[in-house]
Design an enzyme around this catalytic site. Structure first.
Site, short mmCIF file in Angstrom:
data_model
loop_
_atom_site.label_atom_id
_atom_site.label_comp_id
_atom_site.label_asym_id
_atom_site.label_seq_id
_atom_site.Cartn_x
_atom_site.Cartn_y
_atom_site.Cartn_z
N ASP A 210 18.46 -7.91 -35.98
CA ASP A 210 17.20 -7.77 -36.73
C ASP A 210 17.49 -7.87 -38.23
O ASP A 210 18.64 -7.98 -38.65
CB ASP A 210 16.56 -6.41 -36.42
CG ASP A 210 17.48 -5.26 -36.79
OD1 ASP A 210 17.42 -4.80 -37.94
OD2 ASP A 210 18.28 -4.81 -35.92
N ASP A 212 16.69 -5.41 -40.42
CA ASP A 212 16.45 -4.07 -40.91
C ASP A 212 14.96 -3.98 -41.28
O ASP A 212 14.13 -4.44 -40.50
CB ASP A 212 17.37 -3.74 -42.08
CG ASP A 212 17.55 -2.24 -42.29
OD1 ASP A 212 17.86 -1.55 -41.30
OD2 ASP A 212 17.39 -1.77 -43.42
#
Length: 290
Positions: A210, A212
């Site tokens: 991802d 973050d």
């Protein structure tokens, strides 16, 4: 010349390594308590290997409660020479996208309350950590990951946060811009510090899931999205492990970076002032110099 034994610490999504010959799960007792789980040992293409699921099978340990000292001691006790850490991470860089692998070469430690050293009162030691990752192992991991079909970034700074919650938006922006971190995770510290104290070569493969929470087009971390990416990363991670024996020699000379001699001048406590009980606990980790 010593024989190579590869130790693999599997992160989120990696709880098993397939293809080991003479594979068996075995319990290892350490003076620092029980490791995260039993350790799977065997050989892969003729090279001895030990696999430890960092969170335990079934993912039972949170990042802050992982028995890091017991894990590293257990691997050293089994004869491991080279430790490969596989970890799920968030990215602070647009070009380091979910699904990519980063071969970490630096760390920023933001963890708190974790036992970060084998040494202490009665036997004080200070190891060098300017270069916390073994470049030889990092290169082997990069080559294995590229051969496994991953998009690989060679070099990156891993920010180790305490967790178990993900970053706030303000923290994410600070780590990315003011501090210059590239990826973020919750488990490589104090693991890397302890590996150095145990004189083990250590390399970290950050498997990005991802962005973050900083990325304007992705919003906050979504666990459902992470799990989807995690599955693909885990498959490539296992493929990386399968390719490592061909890249790491059966017989190895002393580490050119000095990882296996980190304690040569690190222990400051005079022999007559050392705590016998602590010295006994250090039998696997520091037996070479004690």
């Amino acid at each position: 010349m010593a024989n190579t034994m590869i130790g693999v610490i599997g992160g989120s999504g990696i709880y098993q390594i397939d293809g080991l010959q003479d594979a068996r799960w075995q319990r290892v007792e350490t003076p620092w308590g029980a490791p995260s789980d039993e350790i799977l040992t065997g050989t892969l293409n003729g090279v001895p290997m030990a696999f430890l699921p960092r969170h335990g099978r079934g993912h039972v340990h949170a990042p802050g409660t992982i028995p890091y000292r017991a894990n590293i001691d257990a691997l050293k006790r089994l004869g491991v020479s080279d430790v490969i850490a596989l970890s799920a991470c968030g990215s602070f860089r647009e070009e380091m996208a979910p699904g990519d692998f980063v071969i970490v070469d630096q760390f920023i430690d933001r963890t708190v309350g974790r036992d970060s050293s084998f040494f202490g009162t009665g036997c004080v030691a200070h190891v060098g950590l300017a270069h916390p990752v073994c470049a030889r192992l990092g290169t082997a991991c990069a080559e294995a990951a590229e051969a496994a079909g991953a998009r690989v970034h060679r070099g990156g700074t891993y920010l180790a946060m305490e967790g178990a919650q993900f970053s706030t938006l303000a923290e994410s922006h600070m780590y990315r811009t003011a501090w210059g971190a590239d990826v973020i995770g919750m488990t490589n510290m104090p693991e890397a510090k302890l590996a150095r104290e145990a004189e083990l070569c250590y390399a970290s493969v950050a498997m990005i899931t991802d962005y973050d929470s900083w990325h304007p087009d992705h919003g906050e971390v979504d666990v459902t999205r992470i799990l989807a990416t995690l599955t693909g990363n885990a498959d490539k991670g296992r493929d990386v492990v399968r390719r490592l024996p061909a890249l790491l020699s059966d017989a190895r000379a002393p580490c050119q970076h000095g990882c296996d001699r980190a304690l040569d001048f690190a222990i400051l406590t005079a022999p007559e002032a050392r705590d016998p009980e602590l010295v006994a606990r250090l039998d696997a980790v520091a037996g070479r110099v004690l």
